[in-house]
Write a protein that holds these residues in place. Structure first.
Motif, PDB file in Angstrom:
ATOM      1  N   GLN A  56       0.832  -1.206   0.000  1.00 35.85           N
ATOM      2  CA  GLN A  56       0.000   0.000   0.000  1.00 35.85           C
ATOM      3  C   GLN A  56       0.871   1.262   0.000  1.00 35.85           C
ATOM      4  O   GLN A  56       0.543   2.262  -0.644  1.00 35.85           O
ATOM      5  CB  GLN A  56      -0.912   0.006   1.226  1.00 35.85           C
ATOM      6  N   ILE A  57       1.992   1.205   0.734  1.00 38.28           N
ATOM      7  CA  ILE A  57       2.868   2.387   0.815  1.00 38.28           C
ATOM      8  C   ILE A  57       3.533   2.664  -0.528  1.00 38.28           C
ATOM      9  O   ILE A  57       3.536   3.800  -1.027  1.00 38.28           O
ATOM     10  CB  ILE A  57       3.931   2.196   1.930  1.00 38.28           C
ATOM     11  N   ILE A  58       4.108   1.620  -1.169  1.00 42.25           N
ATOM     12  CA  ILE A  58       4.865   1.869  -2.413  1.00 42.25           C
ATOM     13  C   ILE A  58       3.944   2.180  -3.586  1.00 42.25           C
ATOM     14  O   ILE A  58       4.401   2.635  -4.641  1.00 42.25           O
ATOM     15  CB  ILE A  58       5.796   0.679  -2.755  1.00 42.25           C
ATOM     16  N   ALA A  59       2.643   1.949  -3.394  1.00 39.98           N
ATOM     17  CA  ALA A  59       1.702   2.275  -4.477  1.00 39.98           C
ATOM     18  C   ALA A  59       1.455   3.776  -4.576  1.00 39.98           C
ATOM     19  O   ALA A  59       0.867   4.242  -5.545  1.00 39.98           O
ATOM     20  CB  ALA A  59       0.389   1.539  -4.263  1.00 39.98           C
ATOM     21  N   HIS A  60       1.885   4.551  -3.568  1.00 41.34           N
ATOM     22  CA  HIS A  60       1.606   5.998  -3.543  1.00 41.34           C
ATOM     23  C   HIS A  60       2.854   6.780  -3.158  1.00 41.34           C
ATOM     24  O   HIS A  60       2.897   7.423  -2.108  1.00 41.34           O
ATOM     25  CB  HIS A  60       0.473   6.306  -2.556  1.00 41.34           C
ATOM     26  N   VAL A  61       3.882   6.718  -3.962  1.00 40.66           N
ATOM     27  CA  VAL A  61       5.107   7.494  -3.697  1.00 40.66           C
ATOM     28  C   VAL A  61       4.977   8.844  -4.380  1.00 40.66           C
ATOM     29  O   VAL A  61       4.641   8.929  -5.563  1.00 40.66           O
ATOM     30  CB  VAL A  61       6.367   6.751  -4.194  1.00 40.66           C
ATOM     31  N   ASP A  62       5.226   9.904  -3.596  1.00 37.12           N
ATOM     32  CA  ASP A  62       4.961  11.257  -4.093  1.00 37.12           C
ATOM     33  C   ASP A  62       6.034  12.194  -3.550  1.00 37.12           C
ATOM     34  O   ASP A  62       6.568  11.990  -2.464  1.00 37.12           O
ATOM     35  CB  ASP A  62       3.568  11.697  -3.608  1.00 37.12           C
ATOM     36  N   GLY A  63       6.317  13.223  -4.307  1.00 39.62           N
ATOM     37  CA  GLY A  63       7.305  14.219  -3.876  1.00 39.62           C
ATOM     38  C   GLY A  63       6.678  15.451  -3.284  1.00 39.62           C
ATOM     39  O   GLY A  63       7.300  16.512  -3.254  1.00 39.62           O
ATOM     40  N   GLY A  64       5.444  15.350  -2.778  1.00 39.58           N
ATOM     41  CA  GLY A  64       4.750  16.508  -2.217  1.00 39.58           C
ATOM     42  C   GLY A  64       5.500  17.104  -1.036  1.00 39.58           C
ATOM     43  O   GLY A  64       6.284  16.430  -0.359  1.00 39.58           O
ATOM     44  N   ALA A  65       5.208  18.378  -0.745  1.00 42.60           N
ATOM     45  CA  ALA A  65       5.960  19.131   0.259  1.00 42.60           C
ATOM     46  C   ALA A  65       5.888  18.489   1.648  1.00 42.60           C
ATOM     47  O   ALA A  65       6.871  18.482   2.387  1.00 42.60           O
ATOM     48  CB  ALA A  65       5.422  20.567   0.319  1.00 42.60           C
ATOM     49  N   HIS A  66       4.692  17.954   2.012  1.00 41.58           N
ATOM     50  CA  HIS A  66       4.540  17.421   3.369  1.00 41.58           C
ATOM     51  C   HIS A  66       4.816  15.927   3.462  1.00 41.58           C
ATOM     52  O   HIS A  66       4.858  15.377   4.568  1.00 41.58           O
ATOM     53  CB  HIS A  66       3.106  17.670   3.879  1.00 41.58           C
ATOM     54  N   ARG A  67       5.008  15.247   2.347  1.00 35.49           N
ATOM     55  CA  ARG A  67       5.106  13.784   2.378  1.00 35.49           C
ATOM     56  C   ARG A  67       6.288  13.307   3.229  1.00 35.49           C
ATOM     57  O   ARG A  67       6.144  12.411   4.063  1.00 35.49           O
ATOM     58  CB  ARG A  67       5.240  13.223   0.961  1.00 35.49           C
ATOM     59  N   LEU A  68       7.456  13.902   2.982  1.00 41.74           N
ATOM     60  CA  LEU A  68       8.644  13.456   3.706  1.00 41.74           C
ATOM     61  C   LEU A  68       8.527  13.787   5.196  1.00 41.74           C
ATOM     62  O   LEU A  68       8.880  12.976   6.051  1.00 41.74           O
ATOM     63  CB  LEU A  68       9.900  14.093   3.116  1.00 41.74           C
ATOM     64  N   ARG A  69       7.993  14.999   5.500  1.00 42.10           N
ATOM     65  CA  ARG A  69       7.832  15.374   6.896  1.00 42.10           C
ATOM     66  C   ARG A  69       6.836  14.426   7.592  1.00 42.10           C
ATOM     67  O   ARG A  69       7.059  13.994   8.723  1.00 42.10           O
ATOM     68  CB  ARG A  69       7.348  16.832   6.977  1.00 42.10           C
ATOM     69  N   ASP A  70       5.756  14.054   6.906  1.00 40.64           N
ATOM     70  CA  ASP A  70       4.779  13.146   7.498  1.00 40.64           C
ATOM     71  C   ASP A  70       5.369  11.756   7.710  1.00 40.64           C
ATOM     72  O   ASP A  70       5.098  11.098   8.726  1.00 40.64           O
ATOM     73  CB  ASP A  70       3.531  13.054   6.622  1.00 40.64           C
ATOM     74  N   ALA A  71       6.175  11.299   6.754  1.00 42.10           N
ATOM     75  CA  ALA A  71       6.825   9.992   6.907  1.00 42.10           C
ATOM     76  C   ALA A  71       7.776  10.000   8.108  1.00 42.10           C
ATOM     77  O   ALA A  71       7.824   9.043   8.888  1.00 42.10           O
ATOM     78  CB  ALA A  71       7.584   9.635   5.632  1.00 42.10           C
ATOM     79  N   TRP A  72       8.528  11.111   8.261  1.00 40.81           N
ATOM     80  CA  TRP A  72       9.447  11.224   9.407  1.00 40.81           C
ATOM     81  C   TRP A  72       8.663  11.242  10.734  1.00 40.81           C
ATOM     82  O   TRP A  72       9.040  10.568  11.691  1.00 40.81           O
ATOM     83  CB  TRP A  72      10.286  12.491   9.265  1.00 40.81           C
ATOM     84  N   LEU A  73       7.570  12.008  10.777  1.00 38.52           N
ATOM     85  CA  LEU A  73       6.760  12.060  11.993  1.00 38.52           C
ATOM     86  C   LEU A  73       6.203  10.673  12.335  1.00 38.52           C
ATOM     87  O   LEU A  73       6.154  10.278  13.505  1.00 38.52           O
ATOM     88  CB  LEU A  73       5.613  13.059  11.823  1.00 38.52           C
TER      89      LEU A  73
END
Length: 920
Positions: A56-73
């Motif tokens: 499910q995770i690899i089906a939605h990889v995106d470079g959006g501004a908040h994506r990396l911050r949300d993944a880190w959180l």
């Protein structure tokens, strides 16, 4: 045939049990799998692979501004509670000690968690359990917890867990927050405290078994979970049967007892059987292989425990017993009082069950008399009034109107005398109100069970206001002409100042002559005694100031403690039994025991208020004893016998003080061997105390022998070592990570974070919420209640951890720009293992590979930095991601877990991808 695609760690779906994780493939096509309802063995063909979270995770990889911050959180929400030093980052306003941090860490990072915590009295077992509860909760490993405690300690546990640690426990039972009258409370409520007596009924045990399993069950005073051997027969008490039922209905089980071994190896072996029935085949093997007790027993002594810098935890203490005799008037009153008590006990005994209430009344009177003559006079006056009204009620029922009116008028006069109310319209109105209230209570009659509870409480000084009221209103059975007898008794009440009060005032004067600012703690059990002392001290030493701690909630206690602590505050704090727990008075070095509770272990708890961590001076304790009373003679007998044992063992210092560890060990063993109520009651009719001395000596000798047996059995247990604490002591990195997470999480929710100075910061949790001034500094927070002490278990942190742990899988595929020469896929996995003590619990495992599937350990080492890098662009196509995941990363993860010893046939484990980050 078992489905060939199934493998350990794989997520599967079952039509009845829902989604689970494969633990092991077994013979005959069966599979062991772990579901939300527990571990099951099911037929392999009944399972089908679930669409994994990773897919499910690899089906939605995106470079959006908040994506990396949300993944880190999301990753940090799982990682922060797993930090090595998480136990040292508690937000509870307590003095956190090294041995408590180490125990919490050791228990929380172990599975299965089945232990006996046998620390000596005063080392904070309640705090350790609260820390374990909070750490497991912050790790997401605790939803349901049950505390099983003695009836007299239910309120103590409730107050400590809720008021100090904010753990939201409810009390189960007729007098508590929760009952099972209409439904199964054990199924509906997840955090309960209940007395062992309430739970051990068969119907309750059945309901416990019908409810979902517990994550953790804690049994306090576990030495009461007894099983005995008589020849070949084993007799299990109801307490033990309850513990057996709970053992099989909980994931984790912790037993608590400062005296777990009562000198009987079989009983102790049966206690160990509750934790691990395969550890020892017999008590004899347990003795021969005693080093193996380290697998299930933690025991730290006061001698082992130390501060963070290695210095002793406790300063010295000096205990002096000041004994003196009664005045002639006091002796005359005491002799008549003793006759009254003997006659009361004799009548109660003759009446059998019907005399129980009177027996309880006399026990309470005897305890009150041991406190002060003023206290027993107050209680006698109230009983005289209750007996007068009761007799008036009986006259009324017999239609004797004149007799009824005469007695009611007599009652009015007694109230006027006792209360000092004026004989005018206002005073008479108030007297009539008091009279009507008391009459109503007498008509309703007393709950005998409540009277029994307060009268027979030997483990704590519970018999205070409630006991006094119970003793005065239990008038269904009384001595012949008792109200007239009380009137005669009160006629010889001494009019001069009590001898004990006089000695206390002289002692205070001597102390203040040496140091006018000396702070003094005085313990007295009964409210009438407390009022007497406050009045006498204020009269004799005006300006010194007295603050009284009568009881109430934890906040009320702290308010009294703060007033006393202030340099310009009162010089004297008088405590009832309510002050024996939950307050810290180590800024005072002098304590007077004005009265002495019958159970000497209660004296030890009193002393523990000043003789504790943080005490810089030698604690000075003065016991005031009337040596010609029964209570005084028994106390001195007990002290002499302790001294004799200590001298024989070389456990007496140059000042004549008995070593504290020996005192605690023997008195702890003695508590289970002696009924203090019975000892003191029977002493009334034993003028020379011959039987009393024999019984006391036999019990003391047995306790001393039991202590020796325990010492030999426990000598191979691991002692506390400061080396175990040092890796957990540096919390700077942990504070920095929590701060960074906190700032990012509140800002993501529309709140704000502002640093005020090096120690304080201001947080607005979300838009329009009330700001909080926060700190990580424990000392600063304890000095200023307006400051929020932040820790991994603070309610705000908990809320944010839960929020970010539940992030949707579709939001956790992100990108990062870390300036590397080739595209890399970084995956972070949460691995939960169970079934073995080593490497059990939860682990975060990063796996990074390049486009060819080659592992990139340099990226894995700095995975947190990668998650905090600037956002980048997606690097792989959907098919490439799936191939990297299934052909390279998942096999690598299995090999990594095998290399770490996590994946082996002896234990189960589950894996869950937390985030996927593509980097360029």
């Amino acid at each position: 045939m078992t489905e060939p695609s199934l493998h350990p760690g794989q997520r599967v779906l079952h039509t009845e049990f829902g989604e689970g994780v494969v633990i092991q493939l077994t013979a005959n096509g069966y599979v062991r799998a772990f579901f939300p309802s527990g571990e099951r063995q099911v037929f392999g063909e009944s399972l089908r692979p679930a669409t994994s979270r990773a897919e499910q995770i690899i089906a939605h990889v995106d470079g959006g501004a908040h994506r990396l911050r949300d993944a880190w959180l999301h990753v940090e929400a799982h990682a922060l509670p797993l930090m090595e030093n998480a136990a040292a980052l508690t937000s509870a306003r307590i003095d956190l000690l090294p041995h408590q941090v180490v125990l919490t860490h050791q228990v929380a990072t172990t599975a299965p968690r089945r232990f006996l915590v046998a620390d000596e009295v005063g080392l904070g077992k309640t705090i350790e359990i609260a820390l374990i509860l909070r750490e497991l909760a912050s790790r997401g490993e605790l939803d349901r917890a049950l505390m099983v405690v003695p009836a007299g300690l239910v309120n103590n546990w409730h107050r400590e867990l809720n008021e100090v640690f904010n753990l939201d426990f409810e009390v189960f039972g007729a007098e508590g927050d929760v009952t099972d009258r209409r439904s199964n409370a054990f199924a509906k409520h997840n955090r309960l405290i209940a007395s062992v007596d309430t739970l051990k009924r068969r119907a309750r045990i059945s309901r416990l078994k019908e409810a979902p399993p517990w994550d953790l069950v804690v049994c306090d005073e576990a030495h009461h979970l007894s099983a005995y051997r008589n020849g070949r027969k084993v007799r299990k008490t109801e307490n033990y049967k309850l513990a057996e039922a709970l053992r099989d209905h909980t994931r984790d089980l912790i037993l608590l007892s400062a005296t777990p071994h009562q000198g009987d190896h079989f009983r102790f072996w049966m206690l160990i059987q509750l934790l691990n029935p395969t550890l020892f085949k017999s008590p004899e093997e347990m003795v021969d292989e005693r080093h193996r007790l380290n697998e299930v027993v933690y025991r730290r002594t006061k001698a082992d425990a130390c501060t963070a810098d290695g210095s002793p935890l406790f300063a010295r203490r000096w205990v002096h017993t000041e004994s003196f005799t009664m005045s002639a008037a006091e002796k005359a009153f005491y002799a008549k009082l003793r006759e009254y008590l003997i006659d009361g006990f004799n009548l109660a005994k003759q009446q059998g069950n019907q005399g129980r209430a009177l027996g309880f009344v006399m026990t309470i009177f005897q305890k009150i008399a041991a406190s002060s003559f003023a206290a027993v006079r107050s209680t006698l006056l109230h009983r005289q009034l209750a007996l007068t009204i009761h007799e008036a009620i009986l006259k009324d029922e017999a239609l004797d109107i004149d007799g009824h009116q005469a007695l009611m008028e007599e009652a009015r006069q007694l109230i006027h005398q006792h209360s000092g109310l004026a004989d005018d319209a206002v005073g008479r109105g108030e007297v009539d109100r008091v009279l009507a209230d008391l009459k109503l209570r007498l008509i309703r009659k007393l709950d005998e069970d409540r009277l029994a509870a307060v009268a027979s409480s030997e483990s704590a000084e519970m018999v205070t206001a409630e006991g006094e009221e119970a003793a005065t209103t239990a008038v269904e059975l009384s001595l012949p002409e008792e109200r007239l007898r009380i009137a005669d008794l009160l006629k010889v009440f001494p009019q001069e100042r009590e001898t004990k009060v006089d000695k206390l005032l002289r002692g205070l004067g001597a102390l203040w002559e040496q140091n006018p600012n000396e702070k003094v703690v005085i313990f007295a059990t009964y409210l009438a005694t407390v009022d007497l002392l406050a009045r006498e001290i204020n009269t004799a030493y005006p300006g010194q100031g007295v603050v009284v701690l009568r009881g109430g909630d934890h906040g009320t206690k702290l308010a009294a403690e703060r007033r006393f602590r202030r340099p310009d505050g009162p010089r004297v704090l008088i405590c009832t039994a309510a002050g024996r727990e939950g307050i810290n008075l180590q800024f005072s070095r002098v304590l007077f025991n004005f009265d002495l509770p019958w159970n000497p272990m209660d004296v030890e708890q009193r002393i523990g208020r000043i003789h504790r961590y943080g005490q810089k001076e030698t604690a000075q304790v003065y016991n005031l004893v009337l040596s010609d009373t029964i209570e005084g003679r028994i106390f001195l007998m007990l002290t002499d016998k302790l001294q004799e044992i200590a001298r024989a063992l070389g456990k007496v210092d140059e000042q004549g003080n008995i070593a504290e560890d020996l005192r605690g060990q023997i008195l702890g063993q003695l508590t289970d061997r002696l009924s203090y109520d019975q000892l003191y009651r029977e002493a009334l009719s034993d003028p020379e105390l011959k039987r009393t001395r024999q019984e006391l000596e036999a019990a003391m000798n047995n306790a001393s022998e039991a202590r020796k047996v325990v010492f030999e059995l426990f000598q191979d247990l691991d002692q506390f070592s400061l080396d175990d604490y040092k890796p957990l002591a540096n919390i700077d990195e942990g504070k920095s990570r929590i701060t960074t997470f906190l700032q990012a999480a509140v800002e993501r929710n529309g709140g704000s974070f502002q640093q005020i100075d090096d120690l304080r910061f201001k947080i607005t949790a979300e838009a329009n919420s009330v700001p909080m001034i926060c700190t990580f500094d424990r000392d600063l927070a304890q000095q200023n209640e307006q400051l929020e002490l932040i820790g991994i278990d603070h309610p705000l942190i908990n809320r944010l951890l839960n929020q970010w742990r539940s992030t949707e899988a579709s939001s956790l595929g992100a990108t990062a720009n870390v300036n590397i020469k080739q595209a890399v896929a970084l995956s972070i996995w949460l691995v939960q293992s169970f079934g073995s003590k080593q490497d059990a619990g939860s682990h975060l495992v990063p796996i990074a590979v390049d486009r060819t599937g080659k592992r990139m350990p340099s990226i894995e080492k700095q995975y947190l930095e990668c998650l905090q890098a600037p956002t980048g662009q997606p690097q792989f196509q959907a098919k490439e991601r799936a191939a990297l995941l299934h052909e390279h990363i998942e096999p690598m993860l299995q090999r990594e877990l095998g290399h770490r010893g996590i994946a082996n046939p002896d234990k189960g484990y589950s894996t869950e991808m937390l985030a996927w980050v593509e980097m360029d």
